[in-house]
Motif scaffolding. Structure first.
Motif, PDB file in Angstrom:
ATOM      1  N   VAL A  15      31.473  42.295  40.046  1.00 30.64           N
ATOM      2  CA  VAL A  15      31.795  43.064  38.578  1.00 30.64           C
ATOM      3  C   VAL A  15      30.332  43.141  37.848  1.00 30.64           C
ATOM      4  O   VAL A  15      30.311  44.421  37.373  1.00 30.64           O
ATOM      5  N   PRO A  16      29.066  42.725  38.021  1.00 34.85           N
ATOM      6  CA  PRO A  16      28.518  43.148  36.751  1.00 34.85           C
ATOM      7  C   PRO A  16      27.668  44.382  37.396  1.00 34.85           C
ATOM      8  O   PRO A  16      26.925  44.786  37.091  1.00 34.85           O
ATOM      9  N   GLU A  17      27.406  43.916  38.262  1.00 37.85           N
ATOM     10  CA  GLU A  17      26.976  45.575  39.439  1.00 37.85           C
ATOM     11  C   GLU A  17      27.625  46.680  39.049  1.00 37.85           C
ATOM     12  O   GLU A  17      26.901  47.941  39.129  1.00 37.85           O
ATOM     13  N   GLY A  18      29.007  46.665  39.080  1.00 40.83           N
ATOM     14  CA  GLY A  18      29.667  47.958  38.817  1.00 40.83           C
ATOM     15  C   GLY A  18      29.828  48.169  37.880  1.00 40.83           C
ATOM     16  O   GLY A  18      29.545  49.364  37.194  1.00 40.83           O
ATOM     17  N   MET A  19      29.482  47.432  36.702  1.00 35.76           N
ATOM     18  CA  MET A  19      28.824  47.630  35.003  1.00 35.76           C
ATOM     19  C   MET A  19      27.436  48.126  34.903  1.00 35.76           C
ATOM     20  O   MET A  19      27.314  49.871  33.927  1.00 35.76           O
ATOM     21  N   THR A  20      26.766  47.102  35.662  1.00 37.27           N
ATOM     22  CA  THR A  20      25.203  48.311  35.716  1.00 37.27           C
ATOM     23  C   THR A  20      25.265  49.661  36.063  1.00 37.27           C
ATOM     24  O   THR A  20      24.506  50.251  35.226  1.00 37.27           O
ATOM     25  N   ALA A  21      25.375  49.488  37.670  1.00 36.80           N
ATOM     26  CA  ALA A  21      25.596  51.163  38.009  1.00 36.80           C
ATOM     27  C   ALA A  21      25.649  52.127  37.444  1.00 36.80           C
ATOM     28  O   ALA A  21      26.238  53.215  36.944  1.00 36.80           O
TER      29      ALA A  21
ATOM     30  N   ALA B 253      26.384  52.333  33.768  1.00 37.07           N
ATOM     31  CA  ALA B 253      25.516  52.419  32.767  1.00 37.07           C
ATOM     32  C   ALA B 253      24.261  53.311  33.026  1.00 37.07           C
ATOM     33  O   ALA B 253      23.701  54.153  31.919  1.00 37.07           O
ATOM     34  N   GLU B 254      23.511  53.307  33.793  1.00 43.30           N
ATOM     35  CA  GLU B 254      22.795  53.983  35.323  1.00 43.30           C
ATOM     36  C   GLU B 254      23.103  54.802  35.578  1.00 43.30           C
ATOM     37  O   GLU B 254      22.490  55.865  35.960  1.00 43.30           O
ATOM     38  N   ARG B 255      24.422  55.115  35.872  1.00 43.39           N
ATOM     39  CA  ARG B 255      24.966  56.929  36.043  1.00 43.39           C
ATOM     40  C   ARG B 255      24.256  57.109  37.192  1.00 43.39           C
ATOM     41  O   ARG B 255      23.965  57.276  38.170  1.00 43.39           O
ATOM     42  N   ARG B 256      24.798  55.614  38.890  1.00 45.59           N
ATOM     43  CA  ARG B 256      24.506  55.715  40.232  1.00 45.59           C
ATOM     44  C   ARG B 256      25.459  55.246  40.706  1.00 45.59           C
ATOM     45  O   ARG B 256      26.261  54.575  39.779  1.00 45.59           O
ATOM     46  N   ALA B 257      25.656  55.318  42.530  1.00 46.52           N
ATOM     47  CA  ALA B 257      26.974  54.936  42.574  1.00 46.52           C
ATOM     48  C   ALA B 257      26.062  53.397  42.735  1.00 46.52           C
ATOM     49  O   ALA B 257      25.086  52.551  43.115  1.00 46.52           O
ATOM     50  N   PRO B 258      27.637  52.360  42.582  1.00 49.19           N
ATOM     51  CA  PRO B 258      27.007  50.958  42.851  1.00 49.19           C
ATOM     52  C   PRO B 258      26.994  50.123  44.436  1.00 49.19           C
ATOM     53  O   PRO B 258      26.992  51.763  44.999  1.00 49.19           O
ATOM     54  N   ARG B 259      25.917  49.651  44.418  1.00 44.99           N
ATOM     55  CA  ARG B 259      25.521  48.447  46.084  1.00 44.99           C
ATOM     56  C   ARG B 259      26.028  47.429  45.722  1.00 44.99           C
ATOM     57  O   ARG B 259      26.045  46.341  45.237  1.00 44.99           O
ATOM     58  N   TRP B 260      27.479  48.021  46.557  1.00 47.17           N
ATOM     59  CA  TRP B 260      28.293  46.424  46.136  1.00 47.17           C
ATOM     60  C   TRP B 260      28.085  45.310  47.183  1.00 47.17           C
ATOM     61  O   TRP B 260      27.461  46.248  48.460  1.00 47.17           O
ATOM     62  N   THR B 261      28.481  44.403  47.454  1.00 44.80           N
ATOM     63  CA  THR B 261      28.236  43.186  48.515  1.00 44.80           C
ATOM     64  C   THR B 261      29.018  42.771  48.734  1.00 44.80           C
ATOM     65  O   THR B 261      28.656  41.521  49.093  1.00 44.80           O
ATOM     66  N   ALA B 262      30.108  42.933  48.407  1.00 40.07           N
ATOM     67  CA  ALA B 262      31.541  41.879  48.734  1.00 40.07           C
ATOM     68  C   ALA B 262      31.312  39.949  48.468  1.00 40.07           C
ATOM     69  O   ALA B 262      32.086  39.688  49.062  1.00 40.07           O
ATOM     70  N   LYS B 263      30.912  39.894  47.391  1.00 40.05           N
ATOM     71  CA  LYS B 263      30.412  38.472  47.230  1.00 40.05           C
ATOM     72  C   LYS B 263      30.515  37.777  45.763  1.00 40.05           C
ATOM     73  O   LYS B 263      30.641  38.841  44.359  1.00 40.05           O
TER      74      LYS B 263
END
Length: 219
Positions: free
Chosen positions: A201-207, A209-219
């Motif tokens: 969830v925070p990774e998706g939001m950060t990605a 905001a930073e205009r990059r592809a998310p780095r999902w971990t499935a955790k």
């Protein structure tokens, strides 16, 4: 198709979405009526018609329909999360003219997909509906040129595969749990299915905001 048939789709962490299709220009015409009177059936105990109509998969599954999706074939398509159909595809439950009604929830799923009177016309008359017509009331998600359904479905699967890994399972769980639940209880159901504790969830939001592809971990 092997993943769907053996049940390995959910266990395979590298598989994010699946596509179910037929062969030789036909999605599925359902049970072979020549052998059905002898007691032969393509249903699997506890898993339904074709082994997939009663299973609660957690990953998104797409039906790519070319040609006929009749009787059990219609049920196979309705049991998927999304449907892509060629404009010359046909959908219909011809059981009305042959005796038995469907046993794989086709008669209950169809009225959930299209207006009641259209669903009843299909169910009662058994007359097939063309792919182009099926797209207008929302029975299918995409209508393609003949021969293009699988390619479009695979493209749609690629789009779904970009989602956070845990999100599709949570969405499907929420939708299934909400069926028949009073509106006052829906918020509790939604909170239970939410992924607020997931690191994605925070990774998706950060990605975003930073205009990059998310780095999902499935955790």
């Amino acid at each position: 198709m092997a993943f769907l048939r053996t049940g390995r789709a959910d266990a395979d962490t590298g598989l994010r979405a699946g596509v179910l299709t037929g062969a030789k220009g036909t999605f599925s015409a359902g049970t072979d009526l020549k052998v059905a009177p002898k007691g032969e059936s393509p249903a699997v105990q506890g898993r339904g018609f074709g082994g997939v109509t009663e299973t609660g998969r957690t990953k998104p599954l797409i039906a790519a329909v070319e040609g006929a999706a009749l009787a059990g074939g219609l049920e196979l398509a309705l049991a998927r999360d999304l449907i892509v159909a060629a404009e010359d595809a046909t959908f219909g439950p011809p059981e009305a003219g042959r005796g038995p009604i469907d046993a794989a929830r086709g008669a209950t799923r169809l009225p959930q997909r299209v207006p009641y009177h259209l669903a009843m016309e299909v169910l009662l008359t058994g007359e097939p509906v063309g792919g182009s017509h099926a797209g207008r009331p929302g029975l299918v998600n995409r209508v393609t040129a003949p021969g293009e359904a699988v390619a479009v479905a695979l493209g749609l699967a690629d789009t779904l595969a970009r989602d956070a890994p845990l999100a599709p399972a949570a969405v499907k769980s929420l939708v299934r749990a909400a069926e028949g639940v009073p509106e006052a209880d829906l918020f509790a159901v939604q909170r239970e299915a939410a992924l607020t504790a997931s690191a994605d969830v925070p990774e998706g939001m950060t990605a975003y905001a930073e205009r990059r592809a998310p780095r999902w971990t499935a955790k």
